[in-house]
Each structure stands twice: as structure tokens, then as C-alpha cells.
Design an enzyme around this catalytic site. Sequence first.
Site, PDB file in Angstrom:
ATOM      1  N   GLU A  34       1.727  48.365  12.657  1.00 58.07           N
ATOM      2  CA  GLU A  34       2.750  47.870  13.590  1.00 58.07           C
ATOM      3  C   GLU A  34       2.173  46.723  14.417  1.00 58.07           C
ATOM      4  O   GLU A  34       1.065  46.805  14.934  1.00 58.07           O
ATOM      5  CB  GLU A  34       3.228  48.991  14.519  1.00 58.07           C
ATOM      6  CG  GLU A  34       3.763  50.220  13.801  1.00 58.07           C
ATOM      7  CD  GLU A  34       5.016  49.974  12.984  1.00 58.07           C
ATOM      8  OE1 GLU A  34       5.518  48.837  12.964  1.00 58.07           O
ATOM      9  OE2 GLU A  34       5.498  50.935  12.350  1.00 58.07           O
ATOM     10  N   HIS A  35       2.943  45.653  14.504  1.00 54.00           N
ATOM     11  CA  HIS A  35       2.547  44.441  15.235  1.00 54.00           C
ATOM     12  C   HIS A  35       1.304  43.804  14.611  1.00 54.00           C
ATOM     13  O   HIS A  35       0.530  43.136  15.308  1.00 54.00           O
ATOM     14  CB  HIS A  35       2.316  44.740  16.721  1.00 54.00           C
ATOM     15  CG  HIS A  35       3.571  45.119  17.452  1.00 54.00           C
ATOM     16  ND1 HIS A  35       4.283  44.227  18.215  1.00 54.00           N
ATOM     17  CD2 HIS A  35       4.255  46.287  17.518  1.00 54.00           C
ATOM     18  CE1 HIS A  35       5.339  44.841  18.725  1.00 54.00           C
ATOM     19  NE2 HIS A  35       5.336  46.095  18.313  1.00 54.00           N
ATOM     20  N   ALA A 123      16.629  51.923  15.055  1.00 55.77           N
ATOM     21  CA  ALA A 123      15.800  53.125  15.105  1.00 55.77           C
ATOM     22  C   ALA A 123      14.421  52.928  14.503  1.00 55.77           C
ATOM     23  O   ALA A 123      13.707  53.887  14.244  1.00 55.77           O
ATOM     24  CB  ALA A 123      16.519  54.273  14.399  1.00 55.77           C
ATOM     25  N   LEU A 125      13.789  51.608  11.510  1.00 51.59           N
ATOM     26  CA  LEU A 125      13.813  51.767  10.054  1.00 51.59           C
ATOM     27  C   LEU A 125      14.253  50.492   9.350  1.00 51.59           C
ATOM     28  O   LEU A 125      14.621  50.509   8.176  1.00 51.59           O
ATOM     29  CB  LEU A 125      14.732  52.932   9.661  1.00 51.59           C
ATOM     30  CG  LEU A 125      14.340  54.292  10.245  1.00 51.59           C
ATOM     31  CD1 LEU A 125      15.342  55.357   9.825  1.00 51.59           C
ATOM     32  CD2 LEU A 125      12.924  54.692   9.827  1.00 51.59           C
ATOM     33  N   SER A 126      14.246  49.374  10.064  1.00 51.07           N
ATOM     34  CA  SER A 126      14.468  48.061   9.479  1.00 51.07           C
ATOM     35  C   SER A 126      15.885  47.846   8.965  1.00 51.07           C
ATOM     36  O   SER A 126      16.102  47.306   7.885  1.00 51.07           O
ATOM     37  CB  SER A 126      13.458  47.811   8.353  1.00 51.07           C
ATOM     38  OG  SER A 126      13.492  46.479   7.926  1.00 51.07           O
ATOM     39  N   SER A 127      16.859  48.234   9.778  1.00 48.29           N
ATOM     40  CA  SER A 127      18.254  48.021   9.378  1.00 48.29           C
ATOM     41  C   SER A 127      18.601  46.543   9.321  1.00 48.29           C
ATOM     42  O   SER A 127      19.410  46.123   8.475  1.00 48.29           O
ATOM     43  CB  SER A 127      19.194  48.746  10.354  1.00 48.29           C
ATOM     44  OG  SER A 127      18.989  48.310  11.692  1.00 48.29           O
ATOM     45  N   SER A 128      18.026  45.726  10.197  1.00 42.50           N
ATOM     46  CA  SER A 128      18.346  44.293  10.197  1.00 42.50           C
ATOM     47  C   SER A 128      17.842  43.623   8.923  1.00 42.50           C
ATOM     48  O   SER A 128      18.553  42.830   8.290  1.00 42.50           O
ATOM     49  CB  SER A 128      17.759  43.604  11.434  1.00 42.50           C
ATOM     50  OG  SER A 128      16.353  43.769  11.496  1.00 42.50           O
ATOM     51  N   ASP A 177       9.129  43.776   6.972  1.00 42.64           N
ATOM     52  CA  ASP A 177      10.369  44.438   6.587  1.00 42.64           C
ATOM     53  C   ASP A 177      10.991  43.782   5.360  1.00 42.64           C
ATOM     54  O   ASP A 177      11.425  44.452   4.420  1.00 42.64           O
ATOM     55  CB  ASP A 177      11.360  44.414   7.753  1.00 42.64           C
ATOM     56  CG  ASP A 177      10.830  45.121   8.983  1.00 42.64           C
ATOM     57  OD1 ASP A 177       9.907  45.936   8.842  1.00 42.64           O
ATOM     58  OD2 ASP A 177      11.335  44.847  10.083  1.00 42.64           O
TER      59      ASP A 177
END
Length: 388
Positions: A34-35, A123, A125-128, A177
Site C-alpha cells: 500500500e502506497h 471500500a 477494493l478498487s471499484s474505480s 489497481d
Amino acid sequence: MSTARTVADRFRERFGHAPAGVWSAPGRFNLMGEHTDYNGGFCLPVPLDRRTRVAAAARDDDLLHMVSLDVPGEVDVPLHEVRAGRPEGWGAYAAGVLWALGGDGLPVRGVDLVVGSDLLIGAGLSSSAALECSVAAAASDLFDLGLLADDAGRARLARHCQSAENEIALAPTGGVDQTSALRGMKGHALLIDFLNHTLRPVPYDPARSGAGVLILDTRTRHSLSAGHFGDRHAECDRIADLLGVDLLRRIGVDDLPVAEAELGDPTLAGRLRHVVTENARAVKMADDLEAGDWRAVAGGMTAAHASMRDDLEVSLPQIDLAVEEAIAAGAWGARLVGGGFGGCVMAVVPVDRVRDVAGAVQEAFAVAGYEAPTGFLATAGSPAGRDL
């Protein structure tokens, strides 16, 4: 729950004719990293079996007409008017993809599309990115771009999807993502090296060790275009400038004591420490997955959560509570999923303890007065492509 047939039927109702097809892309759960992507580091995502789908057909003009099954209202914008911040909201992610493809000289034009998803939004979970990559897959076929045919084309699509998110949706994310959604492999995690741009597929099989990966939705929501994520990105850029490197990936674990002393700032030292140790955890976890050692995988998750909580400071009380209670109830390890400031917790749980762990977290949330969390077992999915 959205299916290919559902979005196709809604397309017929709205536009009066069948779509040219239905395309989809997965969300992702990031086992580690992450990051780290925007710092030239390592990430270890898995494409999720939950997906965003688009039913689409090309138009003869440059109008983008977009309908969502999950968000009220419709979005209309001419392609030549797409720019930073226009359109606003979810439409920016879809319109930005066509804007980026057109900016690369590819022959795109307007599209009618209907979007549906069974992914949790905001949330972690990488919806975008799932929306971007499903639109990108559709555009590749609608306009005969041929970019789904091989990994080089998929890598090109992933770059354009990231540009859409960065430049139109104004979310300063890295490329983990989009890379996972377009270039991942079914049944595998993907160790991504963002310095050398290499990929290493790694088998994902928790059942081999009698375990499952439980995703717990804490009902806290974030927005990657909000300020907190950008603040962490800016802090990392500042650290790189202060240390005289182009990317924090250049700093290794052995370099940390000297680098932290040179920074002379406990907050910045913590940010650096997270990135450096997270890179090391990602590489080790890939090796642990190869060996089928899911207890070691789980231990890496718990260490990563402590780093995100204490050094990166992106956790929340609900998330910390979920991690603590899951481990106390029998999970081998757990951590925050995604960029932070809301979202889900991921826990490696023996298959015979899944109900106990989920129940313990729900009970702890009730006692604390938090909204009840929900959960599901994560299954590895397949990359973006055509459904119908």
C-alpha cells in the site's frame, strides 16, 4: 448483484436496442503493497471475483451517455469537453478513459453505456479502477483497437486508465489497481515491480493450507480524490526530495537508520519507514505464497497493518478494532485493505473458524456502537475482458 445479462437488459430498456456487447473488469484485494506503487515499489494484488460490468455501443458523434444501475442520475458529456474535474463523480472515471485513449491518437468516439457492479464502492477494493478497465476493454473492442489481445496492449490500456484517474478524476493514485485488473491472472496474485515494470505471477491458493481470506466491510468509506491520500503522496515526494532520490524505492531497509536521521522529522520518518518495509514485505510474501506458507503470509499482513496504523497513519478506529478482534478470534493475521481512511479489513482465517471470526467482529462493533460489518470469502478472479 449485477450480471452481464442485467446490464444488457437495462441497456435495451434505456436505449431501445441491444448493446454491442458487455465487458467487465475485477476489483482487487491487495495482499501487500500500500502506497508503494507511486514510489516505484512492489505491490502484490489479486484480482477479485467481484466485477464491474458495462453494456456499451458506439455512437456516431462524440457524446458519452452513461447510466449506472448503482448511482442515481445519468451522465452526458461530449468527449471534447472532458477535462480535469469534468464530468464530476463516477462519470469522470469512465469519460477519462476515452479522453486518454483519444489523447493517444486512437480513433475513439462517443459511447452509450450502462454500468453495473457487485463491488463495494469506496471500500478499498478498487471499484474505480474496475470501472475504468471495463470501459477500456469495451473501447478496445468497439473501436477495433486490439489492445486486449496481448500483454503489451493491456499494459497500454492500464496506463491510460491510470491517466483517467489521475488527470480527470483527480485521484493521485499509482498503477496497481489498473495493472491488476487488466494484466492479472486467474488463480494468481501478481507481484508488480513499479521500478522495472516487471510482473511475477504467484499462485494464490489459501485452501491448500486450510485457510480462506475473509474480507470484512467495516462500513467506513473513503474517496481516493479526497485530500488524505494526496497528502501521503505529497509527503513521499517531499521525502524523496529531501533525501535526493527520484523514488523512495531507492531506499533499502539497511539505509533506513541514516535516512530517518537525515530527515529529522518523526512523521516523515514514519512515512519512509512504511514504504521501505512494505516493499520488503511484498517480496517476502510472494515467496511465502510460492511455498504455500499461509501462516507466514498472515504474519506479514499483521505487520503491514501495524505499519499503516502507526507509521503511515491511514487507519481508523473501526478498522483497528476489526483487525484486533479477528486475530483474537482465531485469524492467523489481518490488515487494512487499500489506501486507507476507510474500507475493508482482510484476514487469513482457518476455514473452520470463519463464522467465529466474523461473529466476533460483529459483536465487537455492536458493543462499540459501530454499524454492523459484513463479510465474504475472497476468491481470485480473472482480468478484464468481454462477457457477452
